[in-house]
Design an enzyme around this catalytic site. Structure first.
Site, PDB file in Angstrom:
ATOM      1  N   LYS A   1      -2.385  -5.008   8.873  1.00  6.91           N
ATOM      2  CA  LYS A   1      -0.990  -4.657   8.559  1.00  6.91           C
ATOM      3  C   LYS A   1      -0.298  -4.161   9.818  1.00  6.91           C
ATOM      4  CE  LYS A   1       2.007  -2.327   5.277  1.00  6.91           C
ATOM      5  NZ  LYS A   1       2.077  -1.693   3.966  1.00  6.91           N
TER       6      LYS A   1
ATOM      7  N   SER B   1       0.829  -1.203   0.000  1.00  3.42           N
ATOM      8  CA  SER B   1       0.000   0.000   0.000  1.00  3.42           C
ATOM      9  C   SER B   1       0.866   1.258   0.000  1.00  3.42           C
ATOM     10  CB  SER B   1      -0.894  -0.001   1.232  1.00  3.42           C
ATOM     11  OG  SER B   1      -1.619   1.210   1.296  1.00  3.42           O
TER      12      SER B   1
ATOM     13  N   ILE C   1       4.916  10.525   4.031  1.00  2.64           N
ATOM     14  CA  ILE C   1       3.998  11.133   3.064  1.00  2.64           C
ATOM     15  C   ILE C   1       2.791  11.704   3.816  1.00  2.64           C
ATOM     16  CG2 ILE C   1       2.672  10.748   0.942  1.00  2.64           C
ATOM     17  CD1 ILE C   1       5.657  10.148   0.606  1.00  2.64           C
TER      18      ILE C   1
ATOM     19  N   CYS D   1       0.805   2.449  10.397  1.00  3.33           N
ATOM     20  CA  CYS D   1       1.557   3.529   9.759  1.00  3.33           C
ATOM     21  C   CYS D   1       2.103   4.460  10.832  1.00  3.33           C
ATOM     22  CB  CYS D   1       0.686   4.279   8.786  1.00  3.33           C
ATOM     23  SG  CYS D   1       1.665   5.275   7.675  1.00  3.33           S
TER      24      CYS D   1
END
Lengths: 292, 318
Positions: free
Chosen positions: B165, B24, B72, B130
């Site tokens: 994840k 991803s 990002i 993340c």
């Protein structure tokens, strides 16, 4: 309007219709390839000229497009990891060559500096949206500074080919660093060199030159790269006289093909600030939407 | 020669034509210029969130020897934009579409998963790892309890295959993986990037606008491979390995360590056709080694009894 530079690659990259894929040969429109280094020589104290032999697709690169170069590791021990975006300096579909102009400033360009004739270089491209020349324009003005001079150089030939006259205002610190002067002159452009050392490169003087060109009816559109200050001058004049313009912008990149969102910049579109990816929405943008 | 090897794998109830898919955040419809999406095992979207997000200040990436650090910041145009504008790009392909989602709360994850349980989505990958999302790099997958809670709420919200994840930025990945399995996950993706930073010696400032970011690329491969190996012993649900895979050989190492499939991310930034090159390489490897099914490689690492690593000496207490 001057800016058919939006997202037209999306259409060319349309996915195959369902059911067609089983036997339809799929073809990439962007490839990475091992190009063959023809020459890699100093052009002046700062810039080096790299010419490589490449495939058909790459050699069809258009002015304003760029390539992603996988730079060799320099002897300094540095390990450039990401590809380096490098704007097109020249492309010849007949000899299947592309050329780049670079200044050695970091690990990647120090790596490029090691390349010798006969070496291989992994290049990916052409990428991004290039300049668009409207055949109705009889006379365009090109304003470049620094590395922007290299980016704008391929416009000289492209404009010449469609019978559009060019005035090129080329700016540099010193006269010997005006890299694309001969290219523009060779293709029949009128070259106006302005330099810091001759105190002629300030925005006020460039504005004076531009106003005269507009008054003479010799500016149907602006093309610029390499200087925020000069871009702002052109934005102001474009607004005042209702002229179109295009600007090639730079940004640090990772993927170069729109995946990673590392290279976004702000643009003003219809009064709103929007993010655009320089690699695939640009690098050439509508002059009036660009922010410094 | 292609008929000799079966590359297909199963992740729970989901059949993939081969074990290779994008990580991803490193994939978008733009890549259709470079590779044929019908060759991939699955498509995994950039993480989407309910709220509109602009992403982090620049610079968003800094390179390192053998890798890169990115922050990002998950720019997202929200759910309607995803359904109306992004999903149609993938409709022509018969490759399973996995949507990666993130949210600031467990309830947020659950409601987003429910909203995306629609035709055209084959599975949900919950990005609970993340490092950029939450203050100071904290994330759900840093702790087993928060992982179990968010997984349980997601499980109740969707009947789609659910992949969690995980982050390597935790003390005990096998424990977190067990929590995901216990709460009903169909698979775990191991792993996201490694929290890291770099400082510019010219300015003394951090190289990234977000100060910290996630390290990816070949530099992380041995670390994440070890995590996969350890987690494979802890859970019986499939593991999708993700960390520094650039070649078929890298992918095979992951399969041997216990992964059922792999995700390729940073390698695509350097070689945009990396995934299809890896798929070709897997087939070639299996033919050469006379391995009839790629699944024969899963967990096939040979660890002799006497070679079992003695981790006790690594612990400062011993």
């Amino acid at each position: 309007m001057s800016t058919q530079v939006g997202r037209n690659h999306k259409e060319t990259a349309a996915p195959p219709a369902k059911g067609d894929h089983a036997h339809a040969p799929w073809k990439a429109s962007v490839v990475a390839e091992l190009a063959l280094v023809i020459t890699n020589e100093a052009m002046n104290d700062e810039y080096r000229h790299l010419v490589v032999s490449c495939g058909e697709e790459a050699a069809r690169a258009k002015p304003g497009q760029f390539f992603q170069l996988l730079c060799p590791h320099p002897p300094t021990g540095e390990q450039p990891f990401l590809r380096r975006p490098m704007s097109l300096y020249g492309a010849d579909p007949e000899t299947r060559q592309v050329a780049f102009l670079y200044k050695v400033t970091g690990a990647g360009t120090r790596g490029l500096d090691t390349l010798k004739s006969g070496d291989r270089l992994d290049i990916m491209g052409p990428l991004g949206q290039g300049f668009v020349l409207d055949p109705r324009w009889r006379h365009i003005v090109v304003v470049g500074r620094g590395a922007g001079l290299a980016t704008l150089a391929p416009l000289a030939q492209a404009a010449h080919r469609v019978g559009t006259a060019v005035t090129a205002i080329l700016s540099a610190r010193r006269p010997e660093l005006l890299v694309s002067q001969e290219t523009f002159a060779h293709h029949g452009a009128e070259v106006i060199a302005v330099t810091d050392s001759q105190a002629s490169s300030g925005p006020a003087n460039v504005e004076r030159i531009l106003r005269q060109l507009i008054a003479d009816g010799r500016c149907d559109a602006f093309f610029t790269c390499g200087s925020s200050r000069l871009m702002r001058v052109q934005q102001r004049l474009a607004h005042e006289f209702g002229l179109p313009g295009q600007v090639a912008m730079e940004q640090q990149m990772a993927c170069g093909i729109g995946l990673c969102h590392c290279c976004v910049r702000d643009f003003r579109v219809d009064g709103e600030i929007v993010n655009r990816r320089v690699c695939c929405d640009g690098p050439v943008f509508n002059l009036m939407e660009a922010l410094p | 020669m292609s008929t000799a090897v079966t590359l297909s794998v199963r992740i729970g109830d989901l059949h993939l034509r081969n074990p290779v898919m994008p990580a991803s955040g490193t994939f978008a419809e733009d890549l259709a210029q470079v590779i044929d999406f019908n060759r991939l095992g699955a498509i995994v979207t950039k993480t989407i969130t309910r709220e509109l997000r602009n992403g982090n200040p620049l610079p968003r990436v800094v390179e390192q020897p053998g890798g890169m650090i990115n922050a990002i910041g998950i720019p997202s145009k929200g759910v309607p934009d995803f359904i109306e504008r992004t999903m149609p790009h993938y409709a022509p392909y018969d490759t399973p579409l996995v949507v990666s989602i993130s949210a600031p709360t467990a309830e947020g994850f659950a409601s987003l998963a429910a909203e995306l349980t629609i035709p055209g989505i084959a599975a949900i990958e919950a990005n609970i790892s993340c490092p950029n999302i939450e203050e100071d790099g904290k994330a759900f997958a840093m702790r087993a309890e928060s992982t179990e809670n968010v997984t349980r709420q997601l499980r109740a919200a969707t009947n789609l295959p659910l992949w969690m994840k995980l982050t390597p930025n935790t003390g005990d990945m096998p424990d977190v993986a067990r929590a995901a399995e216990a709460a009903g996950a169909d698979a775990v993706v191991i792993a996201n990037t490694i929290l890291s930073m770099a400082i510019d010696l010219k300015t003394f400032k951090p190289c990234l606008g977000n100060i910290m970011g996630g390290l990816s690329g070949p530099a992380v491969k041995p670390i994440i491979l070890r995590h996969v190996f350890q987690c494979a012993k802890a859970v019986s649900i499939p593991i999708i390995g993700c960390g520094g895979i650039s070649t078929a050989e890298d992918a095979i190492e992951y399969l041997l360590a216990g992964a059922s499939a792999v995700q390729v991310g940073t390698a695509t930034f350097l070689q945009p056709a990396a995934m299809t090159t890896i798929i070709d390489g897997l087939e070639t490897f299996c033919i050469r080694r006379e391995i009839p099914r790629i699944t024969d490689l899963i967990g096939a690492v040979v660890v002799e009894e006497a070679d079992e690593p003695d981790v006790a000496w690594l612990s400062p207490a011993s």
